[in-house]
Design an enzyme around this catalytic site. Sequence first.
Site, PDB file in Angstrom:
ATOM      1  N   SER B 215       0.856  -1.186   0.000  1.00 39.10           N
ATOM      2  CA  SER B 215       0.000   0.000   0.000  1.00 39.10           C
ATOM      3  C   SER B 215       0.888   1.231   0.000  1.00 39.10           C
ATOM      4  CB  SER B 215      -0.950  -0.010   1.201  1.00 39.10           C
ATOM      5  OG  SER B 215      -0.236  -0.087   2.410  1.00 39.10           O
ATOM      6  N   GLY B 217      -0.166   4.627   0.087  1.00 41.10           N
ATOM      7  CA  GLY B 217      -0.889   5.855   0.428  1.00 41.10           C
ATOM      8  C   GLY B 217      -1.692   6.357  -0.756  1.00 41.10           C
ATOM      9  N   GLY B 220      -1.927   4.496  -4.160  1.00 44.39           N
ATOM     10  CA  GLY B 220      -2.698   3.274  -4.349  1.00 44.39           C
ATOM     11  C   GLY B 220      -1.979   1.997  -3.985  1.00 44.39           C
ATOM     12  N   GLY B 246      -5.573   1.337   5.561  1.00 47.15           N
ATOM     13  CA  GLY B 246      -4.913   0.047   5.372  1.00 47.15           C
ATOM     14  C   GLY B 246      -5.778  -1.103   5.862  1.00 47.15           C
ATOM     15  N   ASP B 247      -6.534  -0.867   6.919  1.00 45.04           N
ATOM     16  CA  ASP B 247      -7.409  -1.918   7.454  1.00 45.04           C
ATOM     17  C   ASP B 247      -8.574  -2.172   6.502  1.00 45.04           C
ATOM     18  OD1 ASP B 247      -5.741  -1.937   9.689  1.00 45.04           O
ATOM     19  OD2 ASP B 247      -6.908  -0.365  10.662  1.00 45.04           O
TER      20      ASP B 247
END
Lengths: 304, 304
Positions: B215, B217, B220, B246-247
Amino acid sequence: MILTVTLNPALDLTYEVEQLRPYATHRVSAVHERPGGKGLNVAGVLHALGEPVLATGLLGGPTGARVQALVDAAGLPSSFAPIAGETRRTVTVADRTDATGLWEPGPVVSAAEWSAFVARFRALLDGAAAVALSGSLPAGLAPDAYAVLIEIARSLGVPSVLDTSGEALRLGLLAGPTLAKPNEAELAALVGSSGSSEPGIRSLLAPGSAAVVVSRGPRGLHAVTADGSWRAAPPSALRGNPTGAGDACVAALARGLRDDTPWPPLLADAVALSAAAVAAPVAGSIDIERYSQFKEAIDAGTDG
Amino acid sequence: MILTVTLNPALDLTYEVEQLRPYATHRVSAVHERPGGKGLNVAGVLHALGEPVLATGLLGGPTGARVQALVDAAGLPSSFAPIAGETRRTVTVADRTDATGLWEPGPVVSAAEWSAFVARFRALLDGAAAVALSGSLPAGLAPDAYAVLIEIARSLGVPSVLDTSGEALRLGLLAGPTLAKPNEAELAALVGSSGSSEPGIRSLLAPGSAAVVVSRGPRGLHAVTADGSWRAAPPSALRGNPTGAGDACVAALARGLRDDTPWPPLLADAVALSAAAVAAPVAGSIDIERYSQFKEAIDAGTDG
């Protein structure tokens, strides 16, 4: 026993960090948790001295249950009234330089909960030799809450010590507590700096009041009665934690009321106990050994 | 259902203050309380999407009981293992400028408690279509804790997504999770900045691993498999709260594993769900309406 009233207790959390930096994330290296609120500090000091004491007040929600569990674990007798709102937390972030405080707003107390507390208070006074009323009022209570309690105590012949600030102090004083213990800032907020002269302090004595005792930090205590005044001061400047020194002073004053102690030894004891609280690391505790040392060293004199 | 694992959950407190000033005392104007920990955020997002989910992990003490009560109040199905130590709190102080974090150290988990959790985990996998393993490890657990759980999941044929950092990530990757989702900083800490090239990422794939999804930020996601790679990015820079993005991505990946979704639509969905989490005010929640809008707008392409 001496009854202590804490209407706005708290779960006091202390977080140790290396250095508090706004907008950073900090790993807390140690967490300390204790029951907080000035009345509970008074009760803790009396309990540490081996004096029979009973802590009452208002507790609610899971945080209130936690405070109750900590009070029970300390062996402190208590009889708190339940409320629906949640008891507040305070977070103190302690770093190498100093402490930063974050105070939750606390619960809103309903009229019915206040009525139930007043009934409990009246019943608990039955076995009380003195009562200490300490700290701020939670939201929902009228500012004359302490005045109501003081009048009940007087009607039942139980002497009272009031330690609060602002409007609760002003209205409480009008009800005639046996003793009130403002600090200099609380006194100045009430009467202006010009009113902190001895006649100014004396003007705060209502019918039924024996004295106003002003705590002046390292300069000690100044007790003003209708016809005299007394001062006592610690032997030297003290290093330590001044939080809780005022509560230790109230503990000594409440015990003195119970025992009818004359002013000079009472003020000396109150200064020694305050100093022993400064010497102890957390509010509500005292350094018993230094208390004995201070007691021998402090001599109270009269003036005025 | 999708099983989410939170070994180090928290009670997340947010304190609103006017401005944080070190060494001052602050009246907190509002307190927000929510169950915290990355795995609980994943479970919250899946629950908001209407996906069957079960949250497991370790909870202890009064703070653990409070987290459990909040999880129950949210209607989130859970089966946490009890521990003797106390679940940690996190305090976020939010002022007009930004947020300051204070993280309690959390409990120490005993070997017996870990064994009991592993047995519970094995039993819960019986009904699981995928498992998400998220966040830090509490003290007392060996750094291969996630590796142990990944091996059990694989032995039972349940695909796994791993989202952690440091040594727990390194050892977890060796055990061959179906997917791992490091962010760029976690990846760089593991392989160095030169290793974040596509062959560097590919070298992290163990036998049994399908992909590493990095990931990045606002830029993408970048999925690297044994024989290809895919990228997807949000349509434009997003304003909002990146905590929890992120979760939400892990929630989408776990659902995709369950449904055997091909990479292009899976990555597009994960980016859209992450963006919908950025658009929502608190971690563990999503803006459902914007999720639909983002899904239409995002197109995943292949490269590499």
